[in-house]
Enzyme design. Structure first.
Site, short mmCIF file in Angstrom:
data_model
loop_
_atom_site.label_atom_id
_atom_site.label_comp_id
_atom_site.label_asym_id
_atom_site.label_seq_id
_atom_site.Cartn_x
_atom_site.Cartn_y
_atom_site.Cartn_z
N TYR A 143 0.83 -1.21 0.00
CA TYR A 143 0.00 0.00 0.00
C TYR A 143 0.86 1.26 0.00
O TYR A 143 0.36 2.35 -0.26
CB TYR A 143 -0.95 0.02 1.20
CG TYR A 143 -2.02 -1.06 1.18
CD1 TYR A 143 -2.25 -1.82 0.04
CD2 TYR A 143 -2.79 -1.32 2.31
CE1 TYR A 143 -3.20 -2.82 0.03
CE2 TYR A 143 -3.76 -2.32 2.30
CZ TYR A 143 -3.95 -3.07 1.16
OH TYR A 143 -4.90 -4.06 1.15
N LYS A 192 3.45 -15.53 2.42
CA LYS A 192 3.32 -16.30 1.17
C LYS A 192 4.75 -16.64 0.74
O LYS A 192 5.21 -16.30 -0.36
CB LYS A 192 2.57 -15.43 0.14
CG LYS A 192 2.15 -16.14 -1.12
CD LYS A 192 1.02 -17.13 -0.93
CE LYS A 192 0.76 -17.89 -2.21
NZ LYS A 192 -0.06 -19.08 -2.02
N ASP A 224 -3.16 -18.15 2.00
CA ASP A 224 -4.34 -18.82 1.43
C ASP A 224 -4.85 -19.88 2.40
O ASP A 224 -6.06 -20.03 2.61
CB ASP A 224 -4.03 -19.41 0.04
CG ASP A 224 -2.66 -20.06 -0.06
OD1 ASP A 224 -1.82 -19.84 0.84
OD2 ASP A 224 -2.42 -20.80 -1.03
N ASP A 248 -5.17 -6.77 6.04
CA ASP A 248 -6.38 -6.04 5.64
C ASP A 248 -7.50 -7.04 5.36
O ASP A 248 -8.63 -6.93 5.85
CB ASP A 248 -6.03 -5.24 4.38
CG ASP A 248 -7.12 -4.26 3.99
OD1 ASP A 248 -8.11 -4.13 4.73
OD2 ASP A 248 -6.97 -3.61 2.93
N ASP A 252 -10.70 -8.51 8.22
CA ASP A 252 -12.13 -8.38 7.90
C ASP A 252 -12.82 -9.74 7.95
O ASP A 252 -13.93 -9.87 8.46
CB ASP A 252 -12.31 -7.77 6.50
CG ASP A 252 -12.50 -6.27 6.56
OD1 ASP A 252 -12.14 -5.67 7.60
OD2 ASP A 252 -13.01 -5.68 5.59
#
Ligand code: NAD
Length: 356
Positions: A143, A192, A224, A248, A252
């Site tokens: 980001y 990852k 994942d 992020d 959620d």
């Protein structure tokens, strides 16, 4: 008597109503546990735009920097929708995070036993109880990395870059290990590393850090798989630490396990014990001023503040238990169910205090 100096930013919409309830609860807890809260009320968001023309006045930033920590309701609303981007209430939120160097975002995902039917996860999986803390890196990664757009061989392209330095990884890992030490001493680092160099550095650095925390059981999980495990077997997690983008998405996903937006607290921390505490929901302009907003996310944010910034862990645990007890009897309209007494925002605050 112990004194704690905090800046309070009530904000807009339901912000003032829910913050008032949290302040009531903090004062009641202070009386019981022998500490005094000193509040400095400052402006941020739409209310600051109305008063000063700026969403984040310098006076507010200066006051926050001097305080022990910062407590926020919510900002924004349709009244300021026409204001240019950098002058919108939400710009105040991004501005304060940057100005205070808040690089670690903490989001608990938990099920309160009396509300277990609101969770979309089957009771057989959670056994009616769940308590995960997600620690998300907040100021680095993709980001904030190098980005760009252009045209190559007549075709448009765009790119963003995931980049982490060892010191950025170390400081967020330290927050997570210390969080694990205050909880059940289990940390899952999510990356990852099978594909990304940035993740391989993340994993190597977290493993090195783990030598300083021999009591914490550390494991690693690909993002994942973690997304899948959060719904398949969420009880395996205590603290999860991960990068900005993975956090992020995962925070959620995890927060929905609790089933109600009016229940979710959060904290953003910088070095030491300084932090900003707020509910994850917005200013709910559709119900502002009606006295029906659920103040529990804000009250639980106050409990997090006591626990993580102000060393008042006993009072924090008492507030969390009082919230649980209040939910056995009363409900605000957003979580109302037959058989319970329907109460207003302040009625819920009163019930929490009654159960302290
Ligand atoms: P929202 O979270 O304010 O509201 C979404 C829905 O949830 C609404 O129906 C609302 O009534 C309900 N809701 C939210 N909190 C509740 C509570 N405590 N009790 C009962 N019901 C509750 O999200 P939105 O409608 O997308 O945004 C409204 C404004 O808030 C926008 O201006 C947005 O930019 C801002 N916002 C601010 C923050 C923040 O201050 N941290 C976060 C998100 C959104």
């Amino acid at each position: 008597m112990r004194e704690h100096n905090i800046v309070v930013l009530k904000g807009d919409g339901i912000g003032p109503e829910i913050v008032d309830e949290a302040v009531k609860v903090l004062d009641a807890a202070g009386k019981k546990y022998g500490f005094k809260m000193n509040y400095d009320y400052e402006l941020m968001g739409g209310c600051a735009i109305d008063e000063t023309g700026e969403p984040l006045p310098q006076k507010t930033v200066d006051a926050c920097k001097k305080a022990d920590c910062v407590f926020l309701g919510a900002v924004g609303g349709p009244k300021w929708d026409g204001v240019p981007g950098n002058k919108r209430p939400e710009a105040g939120l991004l501005g304060i995070r940057g100005a205070l160097g808040l690089y670690a975002n903490l989001r608990p995902a938990r099920i309160f036993a009396p509300l277990k039917e609101a969770s979309p996860i089957k009771d057989s999986i959670t056994e009616g109880n769940l308590d995960i803390m997600i620690v998300r890196e907040l100021t680095g990664g993709i980001y904030f990395g190098e980005r760009g757009t252009g045209v190559e061989n007549g075709e448009e392209y765009a790119y963003d870059t995931e980049k982490y330095t060892v010191s950025e990884i170390k400081r967020i890992a330290k927050t997570a290990f210390e969080m694990a030490m205050k909880r059940n001493k289990k940390l899952t680092s999510v990356d990852k590393a099978n594909v990304l160099d940035s993740s391989r550095l993340w994993r190597k650095t977290v493993i090195e850090m783990s030598k300083d925390y021999p009591e914490v059981e550390l494991n690693h999980m690909y993002v994942d798989n973690c997304a899948m495990q959060l719904v398949r077997n969420p009880k395996q997690f205590d603290v999860i630490v991960t990068s900005n983008i993975f956090g992020d998405i995962l925070s959620d996903e995890a927060s929905m396990i609790s089933g109600s937006i009016g229940m979710l607290a959060s904290a953003s921390l910088s070095d030491g014990k300084f932090g900003l505490y707020e509910p994850i929901h917005g200013s709910a302009p559709d119900i502002a001023g009606l006295g029906i907003a659920n103040p529990l996310a804000t009250i639980l944010s106050a409990a997090m503040m006591l626990k993580y910034s102000l060393d008042e862990g006993e009072a924090a645990a008492d507030i969390e238990n009082a919230v649980n007890a209040a939910l056995e009897k009363v409900r605000t309209p957003d979580i109302y169910k037959d058989g319970f007494k329907k109460v207003s925002t302040s009625g819920m605050g009163d019930e929490v205090i009654k159960n302290l």
